[in-house]
Design a protein around this motif. Structure first.
Motif, PDB file in Angstrom:
ATOM      1  N   CYS A 273      -8.639  11.608  39.713  1.00  0.00           N
ATOM      2  CA  CYS A 273      -8.629  10.143  39.626  1.00  0.00           C
ATOM      3  C   CYS A 273      -8.186   9.729  38.216  1.00  0.00           C
ATOM      4  O   CYS A 273      -8.981   9.214  37.419  1.00  0.00           O
ATOM      5  N   PHE A 274      -6.910   9.959  37.920  1.00  0.00           N
ATOM      6  CA  PHE A 274      -6.403   9.765  36.560  1.00  0.00           C
ATOM      7  C   PHE A 274      -5.866   8.356  36.301  1.00  0.00           C
ATOM      8  O   PHE A 274      -5.711   7.955  35.154  1.00  0.00           O
ATOM      9  N   GLU A 275      -5.581   7.619  37.376  1.00  0.00           N
ATOM     10  CA  GLU A 275      -4.916   6.329  37.205  1.00  0.00           C
ATOM     11  C   GLU A 275      -5.874   5.172  37.484  1.00  0.00           C
ATOM     12  O   GLU A 275      -6.844   5.288  38.221  1.00  0.00           O
ATOM     13  N   ARG A 276      -5.552   4.026  36.891  1.00  0.00           N
ATOM     14  CA  ARG A 276      -6.329   2.809  37.094  1.00  0.00           C
ATOM     15  C   ARG A 276      -6.436   2.493  38.592  1.00  0.00           C
ATOM     16  O   ARG A 276      -5.463   2.595  39.341  1.00  0.00           O
ATOM     17  N   GLY A 277      -7.633   2.149  39.036  1.00  0.00           N
ATOM     18  CA  GLY A 277      -7.848   1.786  40.428  1.00  0.00           C
ATOM     19  C   GLY A 277      -8.313   2.932  41.303  1.00  0.00           C
ATOM     20  O   GLY A 277      -8.741   2.709  42.436  1.00  0.00           O
TER      21      GLY A 277
ATOM     22  N   SER B 189     -16.421  -3.689  44.077  1.00  0.00           N
ATOM     23  CA  SER B 189     -15.371  -4.538  44.638  1.00  0.00           C
ATOM     24  C   SER B 189     -15.435  -5.939  44.050  1.00  0.00           C
ATOM     25  O   SER B 189     -14.399  -6.558  43.772  1.00  0.00           O
ATOM     26  N   ALA B 190     -16.661  -6.448  43.830  1.00  0.00           N
ATOM     27  CA  ALA B 190     -16.813  -7.783  43.251  1.00  0.00           C
ATOM     28  C   ALA B 190     -16.294  -7.829  41.820  1.00  0.00           C
ATOM     29  O   ALA B 190     -15.651  -8.802  41.405  1.00  0.00           O
ATOM     30  N   ASP B 191     -16.548  -6.768  41.039  1.00  0.00           N
ATOM     31  CA  ASP B 191     -16.084  -6.724  39.649  1.00  0.00           C
ATOM     32  C   ASP B 191     -14.570  -6.553  39.550  1.00  0.00           C
ATOM     33  O   ASP B 191     -13.922  -7.161  38.698  1.00  0.00           O
ATOM     34  N   SER B 192     -14.021  -5.711  40.405  1.00  0.00           N
ATOM     35  CA  SER B 192     -12.596  -5.367  40.298  1.00  0.00           C
ATOM     36  C   SER B 192     -11.696  -6.257  41.130  1.00  0.00           C
ATOM     37  O   SER B 192     -10.487  -6.311  40.906  1.00  0.00           O
ATOM     38  N   GLY B 193     -12.284  -6.954  42.124  1.00  0.00           N
ATOM     39  CA  GLY B 193     -11.477  -7.762  43.023  1.00  0.00           C
ATOM     40  C   GLY B 193     -10.701  -6.944  44.038  1.00  0.00           C
ATOM     41  O   GLY B 193      -9.822  -7.463  44.719  1.00  0.00           O
ATOM     42  N   VAL B 194     -11.021  -5.657  44.137  1.00  0.00           N
ATOM     43  CA  VAL B 194     -10.300  -4.754  45.038  1.00  0.00           C
ATOM     44  C   VAL B 194     -11.282  -4.114  46.017  1.00  0.00           C
ATOM     45  O   VAL B 194     -12.304  -3.575  45.606  1.00  0.00           O
ATOM     46  N   LYS B 195     -10.978  -4.195  47.307  1.00  0.00           N
ATOM     47  CA  LYS B 195     -11.784  -3.501  48.316  1.00  0.00           C
ATOM     48  C   LYS B 195     -11.241  -2.095  48.468  1.00  0.00           C
ATOM     49  O   LYS B 195     -10.036  -1.902  48.656  1.00  0.00           O
ATOM     50  N   LEU B 196     -12.118  -1.117  48.364  1.00  0.00           N
ATOM     51  CA  LEU B 196     -11.668   0.270  48.445  1.00  0.00           C
ATOM     52  C   LEU B 196     -11.055   0.561  49.810  1.00  0.00           C
ATOM     53  O   LEU B 196     -11.684   0.304  50.838  1.00  0.00           O
ATOM     54  N   PRO B 197      -9.842   1.124  49.841  1.00  0.00           N
ATOM     55  CA  PRO B 197      -9.214   1.446  51.127  1.00  0.00           C
ATOM     56  C   PRO B 197      -9.875   2.626  51.817  1.00  0.00           C
ATOM     57  O   PRO B 197      -9.849   2.741  53.044  1.00  0.00           O
ATOM     58  N   GLU B 198     -10.480   3.517  51.029  1.00  0.00           N
ATOM     59  CA  GLU B 198     -11.200   4.666  51.543  1.00  0.00           C
ATOM     60  C   GLU B 198     -12.126   5.167  50.457  1.00  0.00           C
ATOM     61  O   GLU B 198     -12.001   4.789  49.289  1.00  0.00           O
TER      62      GLU B 198
END
Length: 461
Positions: free
Chosen positions: A217-221, A359-368
């Motif tokens: 997990c080297f990249e942002r996100g 998800s609330a902090d990042s604004g991104v819902k994990l796809p998996e």
């Protein structure tokens, strides 16, 4: 030099694993150590016992792999992060038992700090004001007788010990080590030591950061969730320091040599796998940890029973040190099978809590969900996790990603691995669980879990 070694010193056990250039395990050995519980809320380890176990597992893993120590290109080390011990720098002997990250004895000291001081600490360190972290443990040890980003003593921006924080916790700078990167050659083992050879020590990562590296997990996100004694979900935020508004921690993710540091958001859950140990050791419901799966599978649901194992309070996203464990919904029909199933569900619900905050902090819902750690061998638990999260849960072929991440860091520093892209190519999917869209675990079950959480609060005044 055909292999790389990794020493994984965890909360309940110590192990040494030998990996090849593909990141595959060629030999390993693991031994448990005692959990010392002097009184309610106190958790300690005997550091001398851990050192003895360390020597034994190194020798055992090399024998298991059928290799000699001089065939290792280097060794990476990963550890418990916040667990704290002070030792004599001349003799190397510990001056006390280690205070484990789960220990809550320093709550009174932390409660005595002003709100202004608490806010200052949180801003500089990215951490919550909780006994979980090392600063208050150091304060307690110094009155009575590391991983830098988890101490409450290091400034996230400067990556150095902060004089103001050291003053707050009354920790002298002189007893602290140099803060180093995650991947460089720090020194070599002694030929007279347990390895019997001079081998570079070239990787140091806290256990959860190591799992991020092991999962590539080297990249942002990119994110992972590790299931161990506790549960820990991390989301890579790249070179940006993201300060949580939803009960998560901000922490260093990794720093390879002279590269810039990468940061992460983290959701930490204190008790997950250790709840299964509690069923085994304190209640005697099961004889071994893997037995919990078959027992839980013997019933079709939890029978209305919910178990919140807040033995040391609640960590993320609640941060309630006044909480204590509860079992609710008991009827005369409840059995040990229902409690076992509730314990597995508790692992998954606590994970849902922190991933919702992420998800609330990042604004991104994990796809998996990319998962690792011992409990991921429990097929029932992972299916529950997929049903509760309503996303796919993916386990890599090599689930010992904490040890693998430390090995990767050491391999990068010694040239055993060429670059991060080689490590990314090593990652392979081992198993995938797809959610049951009709499962009530994510609806009625989740609502009942929230009600059970409320019952844990305000037990310690």
């Amino acid at each position: 030099m055909a292999f790389i070694g990794s020493l994984d010193q965890g909360t309940s056990s110590t192990r040494f694993i030998v990996f090849d250039e593909k990141g595959s395990i060629v030999g390993q050995h693991q031994l448990e150590h005692r959990q010392i519980l002097p009184q309610a809320g106190w958790v300690e380890h005997d550091a001398s016992e851990i050192w003895q176990r360390t020597q034994e597992v190194i020798k055992g893993a090399l024998a298991n792999a059928g290799i000699l120590a001089n065939q290792l290109a280097g060794i990476g080390i990963t550890n418990q992060r916040e667990t704290t011990v002070i030792w004599d720098k001349e003799s190397g002997r510990p001056l006390s038992n280690a205070i484990v990250w789960q220990d809550t004895r320093t709550q009174e000291f932390l409660s005595s700090l002003s709100e202004e001081v608490k806010s200052k600490i949180t801003y500089k360190t990215g951490l919550a004001i909780a006994p979980y972290f090392s600063g208050s443990k150091m304060n307690w040890l110094l009155k009575d007788v590391t991983n830098a980003s988890r101490t409450l003593l290091m400034d996230l921006e400067t990556l150095d010990w902060d004089d103001e924080l050291l003053k707050i916790f009354a920790v002298p700078r002189s007893i602290l080590p140099r803060i180093a990167s995650s991947s460089e050659i720090y020194g070599k083992t002694l030929a007279s030591g347990p390895l019997g050879a001079e081998v570079p020590i070239a990787g140091i990562l806290g256990d959860q950061q190591a799992a991020m590296v092991g999962q590539a997990c080297f990249e942002r996100g990119e994110s992972k969730t590790t299931y161990g004694t506790g549960n820990f979900a991390l989301l890579n935020t790249g070179e940006e320091i993201v300060r949580s508004k939803n009960g998560l921690l901000t922490t260093v993710c990794f720093k390879f040599g002279a590269e810039k540091a990468r940061y992460a958001l983290e959701g930490s859950v204190a008790v997950t796998g250790s709840a299964i140990q509690w069923l085994r050791d304190q209640l005697g419901i099961i004889k071994s940890a893997p037995d919990v799966e078959e027992l839980a599978k013997s019933v079709t649901d939890n029978g209305g029973v919910y178990f919140v194992p807040a033995f040391s309070g609640l960590f993320a996203p609640y941060w309630r040190n006044d909480a204590r464990g509860v079992v609710v919904g008991l009827t005369r029909a409840a059995t040990k099978a229902h409690l076992s199933r509730a314990a597995l569900e508790a692992i998954c619900y606590q994970t849902r809590d922190v991933l919702d905050a992420m998800s609330a902090d990042s604004g991104v819902k994990l796809p998996e969900m990319r998962v690792d750690g011992g409990i991921t061998a429990n097929e029932l638990c992972m299916q529950m996790q997929a049903d509760i999260m309503q996303v796919d849960v993916v386990r890599p072929k090599v689930i010992e990603t904490t040890a693998l991440g430390a090995a990767y860091a050491a391999g990068l520093a010694t040239g055993f691995f060429s670059d991060k892209e080689q490590l990314r190519r090593n990652w392979q999917e081992g198993r995938r669980w797809k959610p049951n869209r009709d499962s009530v675990l994510s609806t009625v079950g989740l609502a009942n879990w929230k009600r059970a959480i409320d019952r844990t609060l305000d037990w310690i005044k």
